[in-house]
Design a protein around this motif. Structure first.
Motif, short mmCIF file in Angstrom:
data_model
loop_
_atom_site.label_atom_id
_atom_site.label_comp_id
_atom_site.label_asym_id
_atom_site.label_seq_id
_atom_site.Cartn_x
_atom_site.Cartn_y
_atom_site.Cartn_z
N ARG A 62 -87.67 -38.84 33.67
CA ARG A 62 -87.44 -38.47 34.11
C ARG A 62 -87.55 -38.95 35.63
NH1 ARG A 62 -84.95 -32.24 31.75
NH2 ARG A 62 -83.66 -33.12 30.64
N TYR A 63 -87.97 -40.10 36.36
CA TYR A 63 -88.97 -40.27 37.07
C TYR A 63 -88.20 -39.87 38.08
CZ TYR A 63 -91.60 -43.46 40.45
OH TYR A 63 -92.05 -43.96 41.28
N TYR A 64 -86.30 -39.72 38.08
CA TYR A 64 -86.44 -39.10 39.70
C TYR A 64 -86.70 -37.79 40.36
CZ TYR A 64 -83.34 -36.67 36.14
OH TYR A 64 -82.87 -35.91 35.24
N LEU A 65 -87.10 -36.42 38.83
CA LEU A 65 -87.46 -35.76 39.28
C LEU A 65 -88.55 -35.67 39.39
CD1 LEU A 65 -86.73 -32.38 39.47
CD2 LEU A 65 -87.14 -32.52 37.17
N PHE A 66 -89.64 -36.07 38.58
CA PHE A 66 -91.13 -36.45 39.19
C PHE A 66 -91.25 -36.75 40.34
CE2 PHE A 66 -94.81 -39.57 39.21
CZ PHE A 66 -95.59 -38.66 38.62
N LEU A 67 -90.40 -37.70 40.43
CA LEU A 67 -90.59 -38.61 42.20
C LEU A 67 -90.62 -37.11 43.41
CD1 LEU A 67 -90.98 -40.65 44.39
CD2 LEU A 67 -88.71 -41.45 44.18
N PHE A 68 -88.93 -36.53 42.68
CA PHE A 68 -88.06 -35.49 44.40
C PHE A 68 -88.76 -34.56 44.39
CE2 PHE A 68 -84.32 -33.59 45.41
CZ PHE A 68 -83.95 -34.07 46.63
N VAL A 69 -89.86 -33.92 43.58
CA VAL A 69 -90.75 -32.53 43.77
C VAL A 69 -91.92 -32.85 44.90
CG1 VAL A 69 -89.94 -31.56 41.45
CG2 VAL A 69 -91.48 -32.67 41.00
N ALA A 70 -92.59 -33.75 44.32
CA ALA A 70 -93.04 -34.37 45.72
C ALA A 70 -92.84 -35.52 46.27
CB ALA A 70 -93.62 -35.50 44.72
N LEU A 71 -91.50 -35.87 47.05
CA LEU A 71 -91.09 -36.30 47.91
C LEU A 71 -90.72 -35.17 48.69
CD1 LEU A 71 -90.98 -39.24 49.38
CD2 LEU A 71 -88.29 -38.88 48.47
N VAL A 72 -90.09 -33.93 48.52
CA VAL A 72 -89.77 -33.64 49.77
C VAL A 72 -91.11 -32.51 50.86
CG1 VAL A 72 -88.61 -30.79 49.55
CG2 VAL A 72 -87.74 -32.52 48.44
N PRO A 73 -92.30 -32.49 49.66
CA PRO A 73 -93.57 -31.07 50.40
C PRO A 73 -94.05 -32.99 51.13
CG PRO A 73 -93.33 -31.13 47.93
CD PRO A 73 -92.08 -31.90 48.24
N TRP A 74 -94.07 -34.23 50.45
CA TRP A 74 -94.74 -34.72 51.39
C TRP A 74 -93.71 -35.44 52.92
CZ3 TRP A 74 -98.90 -36.94 52.31
CH2 TRP A 74 -98.97 -38.57 53.22
N ILE A 75 -92.48 -35.30 52.94
CA ILE A 75 -91.58 -35.56 53.88
C ILE A 75 -92.24 -34.49 54.88
CG2 ILE A 75 -89.24 -35.32 54.68
CD1 ILE A 75 -88.88 -36.65 52.34
N PHE A 76 -91.87 -33.56 54.11
CA PHE A 76 -92.55 -32.49 55.52
C PHE A 76 -93.85 -32.82 56.04
CE2 PHE A 76 -95.17 -28.11 55.06
CZ PHE A 76 -94.62 -27.52 56.37
N MET A 77 -94.86 -32.52 55.30
CA MET A 77 -96.12 -32.67 56.22
C MET A 77 -96.46 -34.43 56.67
SD MET A 77 -99.79 -32.96 56.37
CE MET A 77 -99.90 -30.99 55.00
N SER A 78 -96.03 -35.01 56.73
CA SER A 78 -95.70 -36.44 57.32
C SER A 78 -94.83 -36.26 58.48
CB SER A 78 -95.30 -37.71 56.33
OG SER A 78 -93.46 -37.68 56.38
N SER A 79 -93.54 -35.65 58.20
CA SER A 79 -93.30 -35.21 59.82
C SER A 79 -94.34 -34.57 60.57
CB SER A 79 -91.90 -34.44 59.86
OG SER A 79 -90.80 -35.09 59.03
N CYS A 80 -94.19 -33.62 59.70
CA CYS A 80 -96.01 -32.56 61.11
C CYS A 80 -96.71 -33.47 61.63
CB CYS A 80 -95.95 -31.84 60.02
SG CYS A 80 -94.90 -30.25 59.92
N VAL A 81 -97.59 -34.18 61.22
CA VAL A 81 -98.31 -35.08 60.97
C VAL A 81 -97.63 -36.51 62.26
CG1 VAL A 81 -100.30 -36.83 61.08
CG2 VAL A 81 -99.70 -35.16 59.16
N SER A 82 -96.88 -37.15 62.15
CA SER A 82 -96.34 -37.96 62.49
C SER A 82 -95.57 -38.15 63.89
CB SER A 82 -95.31 -39.05 62.26
OG SER A 82 -95.89 -39.86 60.80
N TYR A 83 -94.66 -36.53 63.67
CA TYR A 83 -93.62 -36.41 65.37
C TYR A 83 -94.14 -34.96 65.91
CZ TYR A 83 -90.09 -39.54 62.75
OH TYR A 83 -89.69 -40.73 62.05
N GLY A 84 -95.36 -34.36 64.80
CA GLY A 84 -95.13 -33.21 65.09
C GLY A 84 -96.81 -33.50 67.19
N SER A 85 -97.35 -34.75 66.25
CA SER A 85 -98.30 -35.36 67.72
C SER A 85 -97.93 -34.65 69.08
CB SER A 85 -99.05 -36.13 66.80
OG SER A 85 -98.00 -37.66 66.92
N ASN A 86 -96.52 -35.06 68.99
CA ASN A 86 -95.80 -35.04 70.19
C ASN A 86 -95.45 -33.89 70.80
OD1 ASN A 86 -96.58 -38.29 70.86
ND2 ASN A 86 -94.73 -38.52 69.42
N CYS A 87 -95.88 -32.60 70.54
CA CYS A 87 -94.75 -31.55 70.37
C CYS A 87 -95.36 -30.71 72.04
CB CYS A 87 -94.87 -30.92 69.30
SG CYS A 87 -96.67 -30.04 69.66
#
Length: 259
Positions: A62-87
């Motif tokens: 079930r690789y899709y689930l293995f990936l998804f449960v990690a991808l969602v938290p990662w998107i949150f962190m990467s958004s904060c680091v990448s876009y949050g720098s301009n806040c």
């Protein structure tokens, strides 16, 4: 520190207003609007699953689930680091005109991204239920803990980089490259067991590695996260929050002059 918390609490209505504005304005004018909150991670999931299940095949059930449960938290962190720098830059006119605790801006941005992540977790639980993967309710009690830890880490990173970006505008562009590299150095698309033993000491310095492992333990492996891993994640989250606030409080004194 207590004075800062008290001051931010006085401006809580401003935080709520900015969070609401960010959530409503993110997809304003688009046809699908708020549904992009769910579609973005789903589309990324489809691409990654195709690449790592067919082209670069991973022998993971079930690789899709293995990936998804990690991808969602990662998107949150990467958004904060990448876009949050301009806040701070985005609200530069506001910073120059009126007084308010400048921390309100990073707090508002990170909180809005965190709310987006919580909405996306609805999809994660829907996938878990539909596929019959099931959950461990005891392990699930640790999920709010690791979410708060990641929130603290994201807050620390956003405080740090948003303050520096006011003085060095190139930071925002550099962080785009850094987060891309950081993703491949974090066990989002592969298990941490693949990391060669000689690199484990360096590997353990990555705070997101411990956070992602905890999410995966809870939601994919259906087990209580390793307490050492969880403890390390907590310590790193608090550490970066303190460092971020110390740097932010020092640099914010000359924000108006540099905006």
């Amino acid at each position: 520190m207590l004075t800062l918390f008290s001051e931010i609490y006085k401006y809580r209505q401003m935080v709520f207003s900015l969070v609401h504005k960010e959530l409503r304005g993110k997809y304003k004018g688009s046809v699908l609007g708020f549904f992009w909150t769910f579609l973005n991670p789903l589309l990324q999931l489809i691409v990654y699953t195709f690449v790592f299940s067919i082209i670069m095949k991973q022998n993971i059930d079930r690789y899709y689930l293995f990936l998804f449960v990690a991808l969602v938290p990662w998107i949150f962190m990467s958004s904060c680091v990448s876009y949050g720098s301009n806040c701070i830059l985005i609200y530069g006119d506001l910073v120059k005109k009126i007084y308010f605790p400048r921390e309100v801006l990073p707090i508002s941005f990170v909180t809005s991204q965190f709310v987006n992540m919580l909405y996306t977790f609805i999809v994660i639980f829907a996938v878990i239920i539909v596929t019959g993967h099931g959950v461990n309710f005891i392990a699930l009690l640790y999920l709010p803990v690791i979410m708060i830890v990641e929130y603290f880490l994201a807050m620390g990173m956003t405080l740090l980089f948003s303050a520096i970006t006011v003085y060095v505008r190139d930071i925002a562009h550099i962080l785009g490259i850094v987060t891309m590299a950081w993703q491949f150095l974090t066990p989002v698309m592969y298990p941490s067991s693949r990391v060669p033993e000689q690199y484990l000491t360096l590997w353990n310095l990555n705070p997101m590695a411990h956070i992602i492992e905890s999410y995966r333990d809870i939601l994919y492996y259906k087990q209580i996260p390793d307490l050492k891993t969880l403890g390390t994640a907590v310590a790193m989250g608090i550490f970066f929050l303190i460092i971020g606030e110390l740097v932010f409080s020092k640099l914010q004194r000359r924000f108006a002059e540099n905006l």
